[in-house]
Scaffold this motif. Structure first.
Motif, PDB file in Angstrom:
ATOM      1  N   VAL A 120       0.836  -1.205   0.000  1.00  0.00           N
ATOM      2  CA  VAL A 120       0.000   0.000   0.000  1.00  0.00           C
ATOM      3  C   VAL A 120       0.869   1.253   0.000  1.00  0.00           C
ATOM      4  O   VAL A 120       0.540   2.252  -0.657  1.00  0.00           O
ATOM      5  CB  VAL A 120      -0.943  -0.014   1.210  1.00  0.00           C
ATOM      6  N   CYS A 121       1.983   1.214   0.712  1.00  0.00           N
ATOM      7  CA  CYS A 121       2.903   2.363   0.692  1.00  0.00           C
ATOM      8  C   CYS A 121       3.458   2.591  -0.709  1.00  0.00           C
ATOM      9  O   CYS A 121       3.635   3.736  -1.141  1.00  0.00           O
ATOM     10  CB  CYS A 121       4.032   2.139   1.686  1.00  0.00           C
ATOM     11  N   THR A 122       3.727   1.508  -1.424  1.00  0.00           N
ATOM     12  CA  THR A 122       4.167   1.641  -2.820  1.00  0.00           C
ATOM     13  C   THR A 122       3.070   2.254  -3.676  1.00  0.00           C
ATOM     14  O   THR A 122       3.337   3.102  -4.541  1.00  0.00           O
ATOM     15  CB  THR A 122       4.569   0.272  -3.382  1.00  0.00           C
ATOM     16  N   TYR A 123       1.811   1.852  -3.443  1.00  0.00           N
ATOM     17  CA  TYR A 123       0.687   2.438  -4.167  1.00  0.00           C
ATOM     18  C   TYR A 123       0.613   3.951  -3.920  1.00  0.00           C
ATOM     19  O   TYR A 123       0.439   4.744  -4.858  1.00  0.00           O
ATOM     20  CB  TYR A 123      -0.625   1.791  -3.713  1.00  0.00           C
ATOM     21  N   LEU A 124       0.758   4.351  -2.663  1.00  0.00           N
ATOM     22  CA  LEU A 124       0.673   5.776  -2.334  1.00  0.00           C
ATOM     23  C   LEU A 124       1.835   6.557  -2.948  1.00  0.00           C
ATOM     24  O   LEU A 124       1.666   7.683  -3.414  1.00  0.00           O
ATOM     25  CB  LEU A 124       0.659   5.962  -0.818  1.00  0.00           C
ATOM     26  N   SER A 125       3.013   5.952  -2.923  1.00  0.00           N
ATOM     27  CA  SER A 125       4.160   6.620  -3.551  1.00  0.00           C
ATOM     28  C   SER A 125       3.933   6.824  -5.042  1.00  0.00           C
ATOM     29  O   SER A 125       4.282   7.876  -5.600  1.00  0.00           O
ATOM     30  CB  SER A 125       5.419   5.789  -3.312  1.00  0.00           C
ATOM     31  N   ALA A 126       3.338   5.826  -5.694  1.00  0.00           N
ATOM     32  CA  ALA A 126       3.063   5.947  -7.125  1.00  0.00           C
ATOM     33  C   ALA A 126       2.026   7.036  -7.394  1.00  0.00           C
ATOM     34  O   ALA A 126       2.189   7.855  -8.319  1.00  0.00           O
ATOM     35  CB  ALA A 126       2.575   4.609  -7.664  1.00  0.00           C
ATOM     36  N   LEU A 127       0.951   7.070  -6.620  1.00  0.00           N
ATOM     37  CA  LEU A 127      -0.083   8.088  -6.826  1.00  0.00           C
ATOM     38  C   LEU A 127       0.453   9.489  -6.549  1.00  0.00           C
ATOM     39  O   LEU A 127       0.068  10.451  -7.233  1.00  0.00           O
ATOM     40  CB  LEU A 127      -1.285   7.780  -5.929  1.00  0.00           C
ATOM     41  N   ALA A 128       1.332   9.610  -5.556  1.00  0.00           N
ATOM     42  CA  ALA A 128       1.949  10.912  -5.285  1.00  0.00           C
ATOM     43  C   ALA A 128       2.819  11.342  -6.459  1.00  0.00           C
ATOM     44  O   ALA A 128       2.833  12.520  -6.847  1.00  0.00           O
ATOM     45  CB  ALA A 128       2.773  10.835  -4.007  1.00  0.00           C
ATOM     46  N   HIS A 129       3.529  10.387  -7.043  1.00  0.00           N
ATOM     47  CA  HIS A 129       4.394  10.703  -8.196  1.00  0.00           C
ATOM     48  C   HIS A 129       3.568  11.221  -9.374  1.00  0.00           C
ATOM     49  O   HIS A 129       3.878  12.277  -9.945  1.00  0.00           O
ATOM     50  CB  HIS A 129       5.157   9.440  -8.603  1.00  0.00           C
ATOM     51  N   PHE A 130       2.509  10.499  -9.730  1.00  0.00           N
ATOM     52  CA  PHE A 130       1.695  10.916 -10.876  1.00  0.00           C
ATOM     53  C   PHE A 130       0.973  12.239 -10.600  1.00  0.00           C
ATOM     54  O   PHE A 130       0.806  13.059 -11.522  1.00  0.00           O
ATOM     55  CB  PHE A 130       0.688   9.819 -11.219  1.00  0.00           C
ATOM     56  N   SER A 131       0.553  12.454  -9.365  1.00  0.00           N
ATOM     57  CA  SER A 131      -0.133  13.711  -9.030  1.00  0.00           C
ATOM     58  C   SER A 131       0.803  14.902  -9.205  1.00  0.00           C
ATOM     59  O   SER A 131       0.444  15.920  -9.806  1.00  0.00           O
ATOM     60  CB  SER A 131      -0.654  13.648  -7.593  1.00  0.00           C
ATOM     61  N   LYS A 132       2.010  14.790  -8.704  1.00  0.00           N
ATOM     62  CA  LYS A 132       2.964  15.901  -8.810  1.00  0.00           C
ATOM     63  C   LYS A 132       3.425  16.105 -10.243  1.00  0.00           C
ATOM     64  O   LYS A 132       3.686  17.240 -10.660  1.00  0.00           O
ATOM     65  CB  LYS A 132       4.151  15.645  -7.888  1.00  0.00           C
ATOM     66  N   MET A 133       3.525  15.020 -11.020  1.00  0.00           N
ATOM     67  CA  MET A 133       3.910  15.160 -12.420  1.00  0.00           C
ATOM     68  C   MET A 133       2.852  15.910 -13.217  1.00  0.00           C
ATOM     69  O   MET A 133       3.170  16.581 -14.203  1.00  0.00           O
ATOM     70  CB  MET A 133       4.141  13.780 -13.032  1.00  0.00           C
ATOM     71  N   LYS A 134       1.614  15.806 -12.782  1.00  0.00           N
ATOM     72  CA  LYS A 134       0.529  16.511 -13.472  1.00  0.00           C
ATOM     73  C   LYS A 134       0.271  17.894 -12.881  1.00  0.00           C
ATOM     74  O   LYS A 134      -0.686  18.567 -13.278  1.00  0.00           O
ATOM     75  CB  LYS A 134      -0.753  15.665 -13.417  1.00  0.00           C
ATOM     76  N   GLY A 135       1.100  18.309 -11.919  1.00  0.00           N
ATOM     77  CA  GLY A 135       0.964  19.641 -11.350  1.00  0.00           C
ATOM     78  C   GLY A 135      -0.049  19.762 -10.237  1.00  0.00           C
ATOM     79  O   GLY A 135      -0.424  20.883  -9.874  1.00  0.00           O
ATOM     80  N   HIS A 136      -0.508  18.654  -9.682  1.00  0.00           N
ATOM     81  CA  HIS A 136      -1.486  18.672  -8.594  1.00  0.00           C
ATOM     82  C   HIS A 136      -0.787  18.551  -7.244  1.00  0.00           C
ATOM     83  O   HIS A 136       0.390  18.182  -7.155  1.00  0.00           O
ATOM     84  CB  HIS A 136      -2.504  17.541  -8.767  1.00  0.00           C
ATOM     85  N   VAL A 137      -1.537  18.818  -6.205  1.00  0.00           N
ATOM     86  CA  VAL A 137      -1.014  18.703  -4.847  1.00  0.00           C
ATOM     87  C   VAL A 137      -0.876  17.234  -4.477  1.00  0.00           C
ATOM     88  O   VAL A 137      -1.710  16.401  -4.851  1.00  0.00           O
ATOM     89  CB  VAL A 137      -1.954  19.426  -3.849  1.00  0.00           C
ATOM     90  N   ASP A 138       0.183  16.911  -3.732  1.00  0.00           N
ATOM     91  CA  ASP A 138       0.411  15.542  -3.302  1.00  0.00           C
ATOM     92  C   ASP A 138      -0.618  15.175  -2.229  1.00  0.00           C
ATOM     93  O   ASP A 138      -0.574  15.696  -1.106  1.00  0.00           O
ATOM     94  CB  ASP A 138       1.827  15.411  -2.745  1.00  0.00           C
ATOM     95  N   PRO A 139      -1.561  14.269  -2.527  1.00  0.00           N
ATOM     96  CA  PRO A 139      -2.617  13.955  -1.549  1.00  0.00           C
ATOM     97  C   PRO A 139      -2.112  13.105  -0.396  1.00  0.00           C
ATOM     98  O   PRO A 139      -2.742  13.059   0.664  1.00  0.00           O
ATOM     99  CB  PRO A 139      -3.652  13.204  -2.382  1.00  0.00           C
ATOM    100  N   THR A 140      -0.984  12.423  -0.571  1.00  0.00           N
ATOM    101  CA  THR A 140      -0.501  11.525   0.485  1.00  0.00           C
ATOM    102  C   THR A 140       0.059  12.282   1.676  1.00  0.00           C
ATOM    103  O   THR A 140       0.300  11.671   2.730  1.00  0.00           O
ATOM    104  CB  THR A 140       0.581  10.585  -0.075  1.00  0.00           C
ATOM    105  N   GLN A 141       0.268  13.598   1.544  1.00  0.00           N
ATOM    106  CA  GLN A 141       0.774  14.389   2.651  1.00  0.00           C
ATOM    107  C   GLN A 141      -0.347  14.921   3.539  1.00  0.00           C
ATOM    108  O   GLN A 141      -0.081  15.604   4.531  1.00  0.00           O
ATOM    109  CB  GLN A 141       1.602  15.565   2.114  1.00  0.00           C
ATOM    110  N   ASN A 142      -1.574  14.594   3.198  1.00  0.00           N
ATOM    111  CA  ASN A 142      -2.694  15.006   4.017  1.00  0.00           C
ATOM    112  C   ASN A 142      -2.659  14.286   5.369  1.00  0.00           C
ATOM    113  O   ASN A 142      -2.296  13.112   5.470  1.00  0.00           O
ATOM    114  CB  ASN A 142      -4.004  14.694   3.286  1.00  0.00           C
ATOM    115  N   PHE A 143      -3.056  14.981   6.430  1.00  0.00           N
ATOM    116  CA  PHE A 143      -3.000  14.431   7.788  1.00  0.00           C
ATOM    117  C   PHE A 143      -3.877  13.179   7.916  1.00  0.00           C
ATOM    118  O   PHE A 143      -3.486  12.192   8.543  1.00  0.00           O
ATOM    119  CB  PHE A 143      -3.442  15.484   8.798  1.00  0.00           C
TER     120      PHE A 143
END
Length: 431
Positions: free
Chosen positions: A190-213
């Motif tokens: 699951v941590c790998t999944y979150l790392s991947a989603l954070a990567h694609f989000s930042k590549m598209k110019g969006h905020v990294d959702p995995t840093q949410n509290f």
């Protein structure tokens, strides 16, 4: 004395007058002829603009004086061609085609050069930037990230049909983590999944959702509830010797016996991951024959083996790692150098993967694990707690029992560390 002097001055005046009259007569005779010939030359050039013209000379009437008019002709031609171009261009429509992608420009020293159009140059820069970003990740990481993205897209399609993947909503991501928990996935997955989603989000110019509290707290609870101890047991030197001996009865040929014996012993003595000596996919990089160099004694017996690794975990951007393993003459049955010597003797010197079958196909991870499972079952060991990684765990336990510190053992398994070079001979301890 004064009289001769005055006579010479009179003679000089006479001479000057004669010369002046002669030149005037010559000019009057030559100029009309020159003008007429130049005019005819220009008319000929205008009627045949594609005909190359060589140097042109005009002789005087008496044949003693020659005047070169090449420069004049070329100057007139340039003027005429410039005027012609200016008159034609406005009447022609501007079109864009594949042949017009370069713009010729005249160079004073090298003739014509071609300059790429701004549009094509910009496209090339975009391709280069994409190439650089693609190479920021290893092939394994890129494939893992793609699988993670696909898993999240499948989750959205089932529970939130019609929802776009990016930007990622925090609520959707929390529910995705909960879905992974219900499926029984490991926290590391699951941590790998979150790392991947954070990567694609930042590549598209969006905020990294995995840093949410909320996301951090959710994954923290996931890890606490799903944490479990590593049940894999180490392959000790005694088990290693039994595995090697079992190959005589658990393999179908002498070639495979030498092959898997060399792999078992090298994995143990060099603290290797199985993926570093096997092929996981068709496109993966395998250990080549050139990675092994054997040094022999004068009597042709193996003395030392040099192993060079270029493909290992976190190898991207790191230099190759080279280390030596000495031959163990006291226990030749578990000596990695002697086993490699015997295997290379039956394998041959043909280029290709270091560990391969008779048909030159590389040994895959599946093949290695299957042979290990057969040997463990034959010896009566539980295949659920002894895996391919047990060679690496056993090597660390064995080194610790020989007095090697925990820090040094960690360096042994961390190929990316430059400090590893200082401890390259730790695996040379006797079994």
């Amino acid at each position: 004395m004064p009289q001769p002097s005055r006579k010479r001055r009179r003679l000089d005046d006479t001479t000057r007058q004669e010369v002046s009259d002669l030149m005037s007569q010559m000019l009057q005779t030559m100029v009309p002829n020159i003008v007429e010939m130049v005019t005819q030359k220009l008319k000929g050039e205008m009627s045949q603009p594609q005909t190359e013209q060589g140097p042109t000379s005009v002789s005087s009437v008496d044949g003693h004086q020659t005047i070169n008019v090449e420069a004049t002709v070329h100057q007139e031609e340039s003027t005429q061609q410039s005027t012609s171009t200016v008159e034609v261009l406005p009447s022609q429509p501007l079109t864009t085609s594949a042949q017009d992608s370069t713009v010729p420009r005249t160079s004073p020293t090298h003739g014509q050069v071609t300059v790429e159009s701004p549009c094509r140059n910009l496209q090339n820069l975009k391709e280069v930037s994409q190439f650089l970003m693609d190479n920021a990740l290893t092939n394994g990481t890129r494939n893992s990230y793609q699988r993670a993205k696909l898993a999240y897209e499948e989750f959205l399609e089932v529970h939130f049909p019609g929802t776009v993947t990016f930007p990622i909503h925090v609520e959707h991501l929390v529910l995705f983590i909960s879905n992974c928990y219900q499926k029984g996935l490991a926290p590391q997955t699951v941590c790998t999944y979150l790392s991947a989603l954070a990567h694609f989000s930042k590549m598209k110019g969006h905020v990294d959702p995995t840093q949410n509290f909320v996301i951090k707290r959710t994954i923290q609870g996931f890890q606490k509830l799903k944490s479990r101890a590593d049940v894999r047991m180490p392959i000790t030197p005694s088990i290693l010797q039994k595995l090697v001996n079992s190959l005589y009865l658990c393999t179908s040929s002498f070639y495979e016996k030498c092959l898997f014996k060399a792999m078992f012993l090298l994995a143990f003595h060099a603290f290797l991951r199985i993926g570093e000596i096997t092929s996981t996919t068709k496109s993966s990089t395998v250990l080549p024959l050139a990675a092994i160099q054997l040094e022999k004694y004068p009597n042709a017996k193996p003395k030392e083996m040099t192993l060079t690794l270029t493909n290992f975990k976190h190898h991207q951007g790191k230099p190759p790692v080279t280390f030596q393993i000495a031959a163990d003459t006291e226990k030749p049955e578990t000596c990695a150098v002697l086993a490699m010597f015997d295997y290379l003797h039956v394998r041959g010197e043909e280029d290709g993967p270091l560990f391969m079958l008779r048909d030159h196909s590389p040994i895959t991870r599946h093949m290695f694990n299957e042979q290990l499972k057969i040997s463990l079952t034959f010896l009566g060991y539980d295949t659920k707690i002894y895996k391919g990684h047990s060679f690496r765990i056993g090597a660390a336990s064995w080194a610790k029992s020989k007095g090697v510190s925990d820090d040094q053992i960690q360096l042994l398994g961390r190929w990316k560390s430059e400090a590893f070079r200082r401890y390259i001979r730790i695996p040379l301890l006797k079994l």
